[in-house]
Motif scaffolding. Structure first.
Motif, mmCIF file in Angstrom:
data_model
loop_
_atom_site.group_PDB
_atom_site.id
_atom_site.type_symbol
_atom_site.label_atom_id
_atom_site.label_comp_id
_atom_site.label_asym_id
_atom_site.label_seq_id
_atom_site.Cartn_x
_atom_site.Cartn_y
_atom_site.Cartn_z
ATOM 1 N N ASP A 277 -4.934 6.760 -13.182
ATOM 2 C CA ASP A 277 -5.981 6.282 -12.377
ATOM 3 C C ASP A 277 -5.787 6.407 -10.911
ATOM 4 N N ASN A 278 -4.535 6.251 -10.600
ATOM 5 C CA ASN A 278 -4.428 5.883 -9.132
ATOM 6 C C ASN A 278 -3.369 7.124 -8.416
ATOM 7 N N GLY A 279 -2.939 8.018 -9.326
ATOM 8 C CA GLY A 279 -1.896 8.730 -8.684
ATOM 9 C C GLY A 279 -1.821 10.123 -9.476
ATOM 10 N N ARG A 326 -1.661 5.987 -5.357
ATOM 11 C CA ARG A 326 -2.395 5.266 -4.215
ATOM 12 C C ARG A 326 -2.716 3.722 -4.957
ATOM 13 N N PHE A 327 -1.981 2.667 -4.144
ATOM 14 C CA PHE A 327 -2.061 1.489 -4.459
ATOM 15 C C PHE A 327 -3.397 0.753 -4.267
ATOM 16 N N ASN A 328 -3.750 0.979 -2.990
ATOM 17 C CA ASN A 328 -5.348 0.354 -2.710
ATOM 18 C C ASN A 328 -5.664 1.234 -1.597
ATOM 19 N N SER A 333 1.903 5.963 -1.729
ATOM 20 C CA SER A 333 3.355 6.403 -1.753
ATOM 21 C C SER A 333 3.177 7.948 -1.935
ATOM 22 N N SER A 334 4.136 8.652 -1.505
ATOM 23 C CA SER A 334 4.370 10.056 -1.862
ATOM 24 C C SER A 334 6.081 10.363 -1.734
ATOM 25 N N TYR A 368 3.259 4.618 2.604
ATOM 26 C CA TYR A 368 2.643 4.567 3.802
ATOM 27 C C TYR A 368 1.317 3.682 3.662
ATOM 28 N N GLY A 369 1.028 3.327 4.946
ATOM 29 C CA GLY A 369 -0.054 2.227 5.165
ATOM 30 C C GLY A 369 -0.758 2.599 6.332
ATOM 31 N N ARG A 370 -2.090 2.151 6.254
ATOM 32 C CA ARG A 370 -3.067 2.793 7.244
ATOM 33 C C ARG A 370 -3.885 1.518 7.534
ATOM 34 N N GLY A 371 -4.405 1.173 8.769
ATOM 35 C CA GLY A 371 -5.379 0.280 8.886
ATOM 36 C C GLY A 371 -6.206 0.764 10.185
#
Length: 801
Positions: A277-279, A326-328, A333-334, A368-371
């Motif tokens: 579902d997320n990856g 993708r966690f949220n 992560s990759s 990795y994170g992005r805001g």
């Protein structure tokens, strides 16, 4: 009138059974006749909805005359038309027994829906028993342009059979290829078809006979054979691959790919894919036991003095894993993991200079994170040697791990604050078999922080952006490395630091006016720009070189605050860049007819920071002039050029030139020249020249002109080929000669590909090779866009194909 009659369930398996193996990539049907094999029915009403809406819609029936009684035989005679949603059935006469469910439609039977059209002589069956039979069928697929026929088609429930069936994407009167089958049995519930006595013909000649085979009839993934790939090269000999697809579950599958190379041996490749579902992820592994090339060239490797650890292994293979999760909405992560059995593996398995030119393979995994105002991550990477002409000590340092972050936020309309942070542990392992076992190359840890503030004053035609930054860097070095960096007799410092401010000012103006050029109205711009940089000197000879290199001087370097990459050197500077750009933009469509830029740096002081202590500083004075220009002579001919002139030695440092000319709708000619003093001098000529609508020539001549101690003139890649195209068949015959490693060793290959449009491709994938070699091949890649994920960030998930 609207009696209680369901539209007859015609056997759509005709279409699915013979077109299910069609290629997924879009085909070019421009050479096909405008009129389909089964033309549009003039009496068919516009369709309503699609296949998913049929069950909920009523059936309308109309005709010249309706006779019969309720619950008995009903006869509709003359211009009979039935419609349900997107389905239409037309015939001259229809008899329907409402008590038994039997029906007969005769005379000009015509059927169409959103996917196909059918004409037949007679249609009969039983609605209650759900059994149907069509005689003398011809059909036309609408999406894939496939067409064909059958002597008879039968269907009982979800089971169906076709007798004497054909399928092709060619026009009926010009059958370049055709698939024929004595009998095809269809199970629409299971999604399988079984063909008996199937023959693939090119023209009048049968080239492949299959007495029995199963195949899927819909888009559900099925276990079975995929189309083989056949090729030949001087190194591998006859090369045959036979992929076998295994549908293990709805969310994961596997492909086995046995490969036979007559000059090398048998190889088994395995690809496993999964989707959550997320990856998603892909695992690929290939293994070649007892490679004949190893024993055949062993003495040559010894004579050439190749170190033992860099020679080919007897049993060879590679492993690759790539996955994303993708966690949220913020964090993902990759991972990309790579392994090869020996440094010569990629060279021996690649078919071009570009594929085999990398000196190392890097495995990397990260979070990795992005805001809105920030992005950050933690990752680790590891390098393995992929070039047998080098040693492992030349590999980059591994980052185990690397923590990084970037923050930038406007605090007011005239004030922006930000920070870049990088924390890394650098390590290095040398597997050379000199001495005893593994030798660890000394490393260390580094934290590099750079907070800054900027004041972006700007208007519609101007901007001034002063920026003040402070770069602070601290290390914790291994003792051996600290000892190597310490001057003779000086105290060893395992925790060196560097702190300094960086001030810059970037300002520019935009002038524009309307201008008439070559009969068209244009906007003519003039864009002067200055960039001032001031950074004080700090002695950095006691700092290591983990990931830092001198950057290649280019247009972008005119406006950077550091002439080094990485975090181990910050150049001192007291300099100003002066640059000017002008453009001509056509008002009618926004085409940039002309773009020209020129710039230079003026160094007011010597720049004393260097990579190593014995290097001379960058002296004060003037940098090379950098000039770039692009000119669209017309809508078909364009020219690009770059030039760097060093005023100190009064000669060029770099020169590049590329021109492109478009021929007709498909053809293109490219000519390029690249020169960088003491490093390279190359010409690159490539073309696709259409002789007429069906025949075209392709070619490339990529040649190195450089002649010095490290390089000799010679061909890097040459291609000569011919293409033949028709409505339904494309053939390519290509001869290639190319450099396969850094030592200049050559390889030859002759490749033939026959592409049966709408079915499959036989032979080597020459189209992919030509797209790489000829910029603008078939004119779909004139403007290159980097694929997603280049910065280590995952792309959105998409389902397994």
């Amino acid at each position: 009138m609207r009696p209680a009659l369901r539209l007859l369930p015609l056997p759509l398996c005709i279409a699915f059974s013979l077109s299910a193996t069609a290629q997924e990539r879009p085909e070019d049907w421009r050479l096909c006749p405008l009129e389909d094999a089964v033309p549009v029915f003039p009496d068919a009403p516009p369709p309503i909805g699609d296949a998913a809406d049929r069950q909920s819609m009523p059936t309308d029936i109309d005709g010249d005359m309706l006779t019969g009684q309720r619950d008995e035989v009903v006869n509709v005679d003359g211009n009979v038309r039935l419609q349900r949603g997107d389905q239409f059935l037309g015939t001259d006469n229809l008899d329907f027994n409402q008590e038994t469910g039997q029906y007969v439609a005769e005379g000009s039977v015509r059927y169409q829906d959103s996917g196909m059209r059918i004409v037949a002589e007679r249609l009969r069956g039983n609605q209650e028993e759900d059994s149907h039979e069509i005689e003398n069928v011809r059909y036309q697929l609408l999406e894939q342009r496939g067409n064909g026929g059958a002597d008879r088609a039968e269907m009982v429930g979800h089971l169906g059979s076709l007798y004497g069936s054909t399928y092709s994407t060619c026009p009926p009167e010009d059958r370049h290829w055709e698939l024929r089958a004595r009998q095809i049995d269809i199970d629409s519930e299971e999604g399988w078809g079984t063909a008996r006595g199937a023959t693939l013909r090119l023209g009048r000649f049968p080239i492949l006979y299959m007495p029995y085979f199963k195949f899927p009839i819909d888009d559900r993934r099925k276990t079975g054979l995929l189309y083989p790939a056949i090729g030949y090269s001087g190194r591998n000999g006859f090369d045959y691959r036979q992929p076998i697809y295994l549908n293990l579950a709805p969310n994961y599958d596997m492909t086995l790919e046995p490969r036979l190379m007559t000059n090398r041996g048998a190889l088994l490749g395995t690809e496993f894919r999964y989707l959550t579902d997320n990856g998603r992820g892909t695992v690929y592994f290939e293994y070649l036991p007892s490679d004949d090339l190893t024993s055949r060239d062993r003495q040559r490797e010894i004579d050439e003095g190749i170190p033992e650890e860099n020679r080919r292994e007897e049993d060879r293979g590679m492993f690759h894993y790539s996955g994303r999760h993708r966690f949220n909405s913020t964090w993902s992560s990759s991972t990309s993991l790579n392994w090869i059995s020996d440094p010569r593996y990629i060279e021996d398995m690649s078919s071009s200079t570009m594929e085999g030119s990398s000196a190392s393979l890097t495995s990397v995994t990260g979070l990795y994170g992005r805001g809105r105002y920030w992005d950050a991550g933690i990752r680790a990477d590891y390098n393995i040697l992929a070039d047998y002409t080098r040693g492992e000590r030349q590999l980059p340092y591994n980052r185990m791990p690397n923590i990084f972050g970037h923050w930038e936020q406007p605090l007011s309309p005239w004030l922006v604050a930000g920070m870049d942070v990088d924390i890394t542990r650098f390590s290095h392992t040398d597997h050379s078999r000199l001495g005893s076992g593994l030798r660890d190359r000394a490393g260390g840890s580094r934290i590099d922080a750079k907070p800054y503030v900027s004041m972006p004053f700007e208007g519609a035609a101007w901007y001034v952006r002063p920026t003040l930054a402070y770069r602070s860097t601290a290390y914790q070095l291994d003792e051996e490395l600290a000892r190597q960096l310490a001057p003779e007799g000086a105290e060893i410092d395992r925790s060196p630091t560097r702190n300094l401010p960086i001030a810059s000012l970037d300002a520019g103006l935009f002038f524009e006016r309307e201008s008439m050029f070559r009969g068209d109205q244009h906007v003519h711009t003039l864009e002067p720009r200055i960039f001032y940089l001031n950074t004080p000197y700090r002695n950095q000879d006691n700092l290591p070189l983990f990931d830092t290199r001198a950057m290649t001087f280019s247009w972008g370097q005119l406006f950077r605050d550091n002439r080094f990459s990485g975090g181990d050197r910050q150049a001192d500077a007291n300099q100003m860049t002066v640059a000017l750009t002008t453009r001509l933009i056509r008002e009618s469509d926004g085409l940039e007819r002309l773009s020209a830029s020129i710039g230079q740096i003026r160094y007011f002081d010597d720049s004393e920071v260097t990579l190593t202590p014995n290097q001379p500083p960058l002296e004060s004075g003037e940098s090379s002039w950098v000039a770039e220009a692009a000119y669209a002579i017309n809508d078909r001919w364009s020219v690009n050029a770059g030039y760097q002139w060093d005023p100190e030695i009064r000669r060029e440092d770099l020169m590049s030139f590329r021109t492109r000319y478009l021929i007709g709708d498909d053809g293109i000619v490219n000519l390029g020249y690249r020169y960088r003093r003491d490093l390279l001098e190359q010409i690159d000529f490539s073309f696709l020249y259409p002789i007429n609508q069906t025949w075209s020539l392709v070619g490339r001549y990529y040649y190195s002109l450089l002649n010095n101690a490290n390089s000799n003139p010679g061909v890097l890649e040459s291609i000569a080929g011919v293409q033949w195209d028709s409505c339904c068949v494309t053939m390519r015959l290509v001869a290639r000669r190319y450099v396969r490693n850094r030592l200049g060793e050559m390889n030859n290959a002759i490749q033939l590909e026959v592409e049966l449009k709408g079915l499959s491709s036989l032979g080597a994938d020459t189209e992919d090779r030509l797209r790489r070699a000829i910029l603008g091949y078939h004119r779909d890649d004139l403007y290159l866009v980097p694929p997603p994920g280049l910065n280590g960030e995952p792309v959105e998930n998409d389902p397994l194909p």
